[in-house]
Design an enzyme around this catalytic site. Structure first.
Site, short mmCIF file in Angstrom:
data_model
loop_
_atom_site.label_atom_id
_atom_site.label_comp_id
_atom_site.label_asym_id
_atom_site.label_seq_id
_atom_site.Cartn_x
_atom_site.Cartn_y
_atom_site.Cartn_z
N ALA A 71 0.81 -1.22 0.00
CA ALA A 71 0.00 0.00 0.00
C ALA A 71 0.84 1.27 0.00
O ALA A 71 0.44 2.28 -0.57
CB ALA A 71 -0.95 0.00 1.20
N THR A 72 2.01 1.25 0.64
CA THR A 72 2.85 2.45 0.66
C THR A 72 3.26 2.84 -0.75
O THR A 72 3.15 4.01 -1.14
CB THR A 72 4.09 2.23 1.54
OG1 THR A 72 3.68 2.08 2.90
CG2 THR A 72 5.04 3.42 1.44
N ASN A 152 -6.08 2.83 10.64
CA ASN A 152 -5.23 1.74 11.13
C ASN A 152 -5.03 1.77 12.64
O ASN A 152 -4.64 0.76 13.22
CB ASN A 152 -3.87 1.79 10.43
CG ASN A 152 -3.18 3.13 10.59
OD1 ASN A 152 -3.70 4.14 10.12
ND2 ASN A 152 -2.03 3.16 11.24
N GLN A 180 -6.26 -1.43 5.42
CA GLN A 180 -6.93 -2.09 6.54
C GLN A 180 -8.34 -2.58 6.20
O GLN A 180 -8.89 -3.42 6.92
CB GLN A 180 -7.02 -1.13 7.74
CG GLN A 180 -5.69 -0.73 8.34
CD GLN A 180 -4.97 -1.87 9.04
OE1 GLN A 180 -5.56 -2.92 9.32
NE2 GLN A 180 -3.70 -1.69 9.34
N SER A 199 -2.88 -3.90 0.39
CA SER A 199 -1.66 -4.52 0.89
C SER A 199 -1.95 -5.97 1.26
O SER A 199 -3.00 -6.27 1.83
CB SER A 199 -1.15 -3.76 2.12
OG SER A 199 0.08 -4.29 2.56
N HIS A 201 -0.14 -8.14 3.34
CA HIS A 201 0.20 -8.70 4.65
C HIS A 201 -0.79 -8.36 5.75
O HIS A 201 -0.62 -8.76 6.90
CB HIS A 201 1.62 -8.31 5.05
CG HIS A 201 1.79 -6.89 5.47
ND1 HIS A 201 1.93 -6.51 6.79
CD2 HIS A 201 1.88 -5.74 4.75
CE1 HIS A 201 2.10 -5.20 6.86
NE2 HIS A 201 2.06 -4.71 5.64
N THR A 241 10.60 -6.91 -12.60
CA THR A 241 10.15 -8.29 -12.67
C THR A 241 9.05 -8.54 -11.64
O THR A 241 9.20 -8.21 -10.47
CB THR A 241 11.31 -9.25 -12.40
OG1 THR A 241 12.35 -9.01 -13.36
CG2 THR A 241 10.87 -10.70 -12.47
N CYS A 326 4.59 1.67 11.64
CA CYS A 326 5.52 2.53 10.91
C CYS A 326 6.00 3.71 11.75
O CYS A 326 6.99 4.35 11.43
CB CYS A 326 4.86 3.06 9.64
SG CYS A 326 4.39 1.76 8.48
#
Length: 383
Positions: A71-72, A152, A180, A199, A201, A241, A326
């Site tokens: 997401a960043t 978040n 989120q 995202s 994870h 890639t 973060c």
């Protein structure tokens, strides 16, 4: 064993997802860009299948989805990539909120240094950015509105679907950081939102993979400029890639979440209810509008208790955080709680509990709350 209550920071990779990732790392390890043999063909095929599946879950077509590292990166492509168009059109006004993730706020700070007028809405103690507050700030030169889907730190759900409907017939684009909310509130993201960052994870997929949905308006697409160059991959917006194993894992995680969503939601709600009931024996404040939250994130402050000290006290029992992974290392008051107008004694001591049901099954909620209650009583005694 310590219970994991920091799922808003990251989640365990689902073993079924890990199996898929390992397969595409060790058995089918071809490059999706290789066109001269079957290894590359099979890799390209699984990437295309993942693209179709993930875009479909957002109510979009596969050509509208760009794979990224998370997401960043997606946020940066959306915000910084739109800036040249805004400069060329004389549209330098951007509306966002004071409670966004740093992955949005810091790119906006950069744009402000380039002459953009960044208007940050402070939502108040509810933590909820109203559609009216956005609408009141719209101008003829408003290029973009960027509002997150789910906060978040507080778990407060923002009205992004309603915002999309309001903005769709205007020249102003809408970007949503859905790190989120992806998979948890799927219907919201099928609204006509121009750009959506996701995202992996946060939903049981590996770290290092995500996507940016760039939705068309009729025949027109959002006029983004790439931030990097060096290949024609991903609509020339994101060269390099493709990480085939991670992409396959992201698609598998989203597939599993969709199949098991109702069970996940109900179990998360049930755990929250038990936790909130048990916390009734403490002097606690719940931060954010509790009527508009996802079921797996709870932000609270305990009267007279230093949050960092409490985390140390609880470390053998539960893993928790003070907020975003973060920024939590900075030990400064939460910019989210400050952005909600909360005083420093609350903003500096907010505690975030976040869970996936399968990782808190063995946690004795009453034991946890008893530990907190005793710590709070001792803190009060020595105050």
């Amino acid at each position: 064993m310590t219970a994991y209550l920091d799922s808003a920071a990251t989640t365990r990779v689902d073993p079924r997802v890990a199996e898929v990732v390992l397969h595409w790392m060790t058995t089918e390890f071809g490059n999706a860009g290789s066109r001269t043999h079957d290894w590359g063909t099979r890799a390209k095929r699984v990437v295309q299948q993942a693209r179709e599946q993930l875009a479909g879950r957002l109510g979009a077509g596969p050509s509208e989805l760009v794979f990224t590292s998370g997401a960043t990166e997606s946020n940066n492509i959306a915000l910084l990539g739109l800036a040249p168009y805004g400069e060329s059109q004389g549209r330098r006004h951007i509306i966002s909120s004071a409670i966004e993730h740093k992955a949005v706020l810091e790119p906006l700070e950069h744009l402000a240094s380039r002459g953009f007028d960044v208007d940050l809405i402070s939502p108040g103690p509810s933590g909820w950015v109203s559609v009216e507050a956005v609408r009141e700030r719209l101008r003829d030169d408003t290029l973009l509105v960027s509002v997150m889907h789910v906060n978040n730190e507080t778990g407060v759900i923002q009205p992004v679907a309603e915002l999309a409907e309001q903005l769709r017939d205007t020249p102003t684009y809408l970007h949503v950081d859905a790190a989120q909310g992806f998979c948890k509130l799927p219907e919201d993201l099928k609204a006509p939102i121009d750009m959506i960052s996701i995202s992996g994870h946060k939903v049981g997929a590996p770290k290092g993979v995500g996507a940016l949905l760039v939705r068309r308006r009729g025949r027109d697409t959002v006029p983004l400029t790439p931030l990097m160059y060096g290949g024609g991959q991903e609509r020339k917006l994101r060269p390099g890639t493709l990480p085939v194993p991670l992409i396959a894992g992201l698609a598998k995680a989203a597939e599993l979440f969709e199949k098991e969503h109702e069970q996940w939601w109900n179990q998360a709600v049930a755990f929250r209810a038990r936790l909130v009931e048990a916390l009734g024996k403490t002097k606690v404040r719940f931060n954010g509008d509790q009527e508009h939250v996802v079921p797996h994130i709870l932000n609270l402050s305990f009267e007279g208790v230093d949050a960092e000290a409490l985390i140390v006290q609880l470390k053998e029992l539960v893993a928790v955080s003070t907020g975003s992974a973060c920024t939590s290392a900075s030990y400064t008051p939460s910019h989210v709680l400050r952005g909600m107008g909360l005083p420093d004694e609350i903003a500096g001591n907010g505690l975030r509990l976040s869970w996936f049901p399968d990782q808190v099954q063995d946690l004795d909620v009453n034991e946890l709350v008893d530990e907190i209650s005793e710590f709070q009583a001792e803190a009060s005694y020595f105050a």
